[in-house]
Design a protein around this motif. Structure first.
Motif, PDB file in Angstrom:
ATOM      1  N   GLY A  28       0.808  -1.199   0.000  1.00  0.00           N
ATOM      2  CA  GLY A  28       0.000   0.000   0.000  1.00  0.00           C
ATOM      3  C   GLY A  28       0.845   1.254   0.000  1.00  0.00           C
ATOM      4  N   VAL A  29       0.142   2.400   0.111  1.00  0.00           N
ATOM      5  CA  VAL A  29       0.838   3.683   0.068  1.00  0.00           C
ATOM      6  C   VAL A  29       1.821   3.798   1.230  1.00  0.00           C
ATOM      7  CG1 VAL A  29       0.520   6.176   0.194  1.00  0.00           C
ATOM      8  CG2 VAL A  29      -1.106   4.764  -1.102  1.00  0.00           C
ATOM      9  N   VAL A  33       3.106  -3.324   8.715  1.00  0.00           N
ATOM     10  CA  VAL A  33       4.080  -4.122   9.440  1.00  0.00           C
ATOM     11  C   VAL A  33       3.333  -4.967  10.468  1.00  0.00           C
ATOM     12  CG1 VAL A  33       6.043  -4.090  11.025  1.00  0.00           C
ATOM     13  CG2 VAL A  33       5.926  -2.429   9.160  1.00  0.00           C
ATOM     14  N   THR A  34       3.558  -6.275  10.437  1.00  0.00           N
ATOM     15  CA  THR A  34       2.994  -7.166  11.448  1.00  0.00           C
ATOM     16  C   THR A  34       4.070  -7.460  12.471  1.00  0.00           C
ATOM     17  OG1 THR A  34       1.505  -8.165   9.821  1.00  0.00           O
ATOM     18  CG2 THR A  34       1.862  -9.376  11.865  1.00  0.00           C
ATOM     19  N   LEU A  35       3.841  -7.047  13.708  1.00  0.00           N
ATOM     20  CA  LEU A  35       4.819  -7.273  14.757  1.00  0.00           C
ATOM     21  C   LEU A  35       4.738  -8.717  15.239  1.00  0.00           C
ATOM     22  CD1 LEU A  35       4.525  -3.989  16.863  1.00  0.00           C
ATOM     23  CD2 LEU A  35       6.059  -4.507  14.961  1.00  0.00           C
ATOM     24  N   ALA A  43       9.315   2.168  15.933  1.00  0.00           N
ATOM     25  CA  ALA A  43       9.224   3.571  16.344  1.00  0.00           C
ATOM     26  C   ALA A  43       8.033   4.206  15.636  1.00  0.00           C
ATOM     27  CB  ALA A  43      10.507   4.314  15.995  1.00  0.00           C
ATOM     28  N   ILE A  44       7.069   4.699  16.399  1.00  0.00           N
ATOM     29  CA  ILE A  44       5.877   5.290  15.775  1.00  0.00           C
ATOM     30  C   ILE A  44       5.957   6.806  15.691  1.00  0.00           C
ATOM     31  CG2 ILE A  44       4.279   3.413  16.253  1.00  0.00           C
ATOM     32  CD1 ILE A  44       3.454   4.795  18.792  1.00  0.00           C
ATOM     33  N   PRO A 188       3.825   3.279   7.967  1.00  0.00           N
ATOM     34  CA  PRO A 188       2.987   2.086   7.839  1.00  0.00           C
ATOM     35  C   PRO A 188       2.124   1.856   9.070  1.00  0.00           C
ATOM     36  CG  PRO A 188       5.218   1.459   8.412  1.00  0.00           C
ATOM     37  CD  PRO A 188       5.252   2.932   8.155  1.00  0.00           C
ATOM     38  N   ARG A 189       1.004   1.197   8.859  1.00  0.00           N
ATOM     39  CA  ARG A 189       0.206   0.761   9.999  1.00  0.00           C
ATOM     40  C   ARG A 189       0.811  -0.529  10.549  1.00  0.00           C
ATOM     41  NH1 ARG A 189      -2.906  -1.279   5.704  1.00  0.00           N
ATOM     42  NH2 ARG A 189      -3.652  -3.435   5.995  1.00  0.00           N
ATOM     43  N   LEU A 190       0.625  -0.733  11.843  1.00  0.00           N
ATOM     44  CA  LEU A 190       1.154  -1.911  12.508  1.00  0.00           C
ATOM     45  C   LEU A 190       0.009  -2.845  12.860  1.00  0.00           C
ATOM     46  CD1 LEU A 190       3.607  -0.167  15.013  1.00  0.00           C
ATOM     47  CD2 LEU A 190       4.018  -0.791  12.624  1.00  0.00           C
TER      48      LEU A 190
END
Length: 252
Positions: A28-29, A33-35, A43-44, A188-190
């Motif tokens: 995606g844009v 990330v899958t933790l 780091a957010i 990225p979303r987590l």
């Protein structure tokens, strides 16, 4: 910082795939990330000023169990004699599960507290604790439950424990497919999946967000406990006092 994180996770993905783990980044844009256990941190925010809110979403579906029609009839009729073998036809059974998204917080001035549906402690986005829960979804809808964290106040946070608990009287985690998504203003979303079949667990510490030198770091925890909030508190040392709470039922 974002590019460095993406590169590190990308290299780890190969090894996780070979070990059977599925830490991935989508195309995606901003990416995803899958933790996982082997890649638990990200780091957010950076060390500088940050604007916007961090979105934390919990959504889930109930696991469907299969029972044969003959098993259902035998359980209902309680036969004392040996029954002949019957053709096996199956039907799905689904039980509603009420998961709640919550957050224990410790602010920079030492203030501790909790944001949760129990007691209608939904928080406040513009005033301490700068965390707001959107509401209480008792049926696992598509949107689930969402928590907002005001990143403009990130220097006010020392640590935030995002956790999920099962409201009293409902089934345990092994009867759900649950996932937490963390969506920052940029990057990225987590995702963190709650996939362990912990039949006796009532609560799960999902992730810990800590202020490290002005930068908010998220770390995957996924630690299941058989108790509730007070047990998680003892595990992480927030030092709060707890008492029995109840939720208002819809329409009451």
């Amino acid at each position: 910082m974002g590019d460095e994180n993406l590169g590190a996770v990308g290299m780890a993905t190969v090894w996780e795939y070979l070990r059977g783990e599925r830490s991935t980044i989508d195309g995606g844009v901003h990416g995803k990330v899958t933790l996982t256990k082997s890649q638990p941190q990200y780091a957010i925010t950076g060390a500088g000023p940050t604007t916007g809110n961090l979105y934390v979403n919990l959504h889930w579906t109930a696991r469907t169990t299969q029972r044969s029609s003959s098993q259902l009839r035998r359980r209902l009729l309680q036969p004392r004699l040996v029954m002949p073998v019957e053709p096996q036809t199956y039907q799905s059974e689904q039980t509603n599960v009420d998961l709640d998204l919550a957050c224990m917080y410790e602010l920079a001035d030492g203030t501790t507290g909790v944001v949760q549906p129990l007691g209608q402690l939904f928080g406040d986005l513009q005033h301490p604790p700068y965390i707001k829960l959107s509401g209480d979804d008792q049926y696992g809808s598509t949107s689930g439950e969402t928590m907002y964290i005001n990143l403009e106040k990130k220097d006010q946070f020392k640590r935030l424990l995002i956790f999920v608990y099962i409201y009293d009287g409902t089934p345990a985690f092994h009867q759900t497919h649950a996932q937490i998504q963390i969506v920052p203003p940029s990057g990225p979303r987590l995702e963190i999946n709650l996939e362990a079949r912990e039949a006796a667990a009532r609560s799960c510490a999902v992730m810990l967000i800590e202020n490290k030198g002005g930068q908010l770091m998220v770390r995957r925890e996924v630690r299941y406990v058989h108790g509730f909030q007070s047990d998680l508190d003892r595990l992480y040392g927030f030092g709060m006092q707890w008492q029995r709470g109840y939720k208002e039922q819809p329409g009451s």
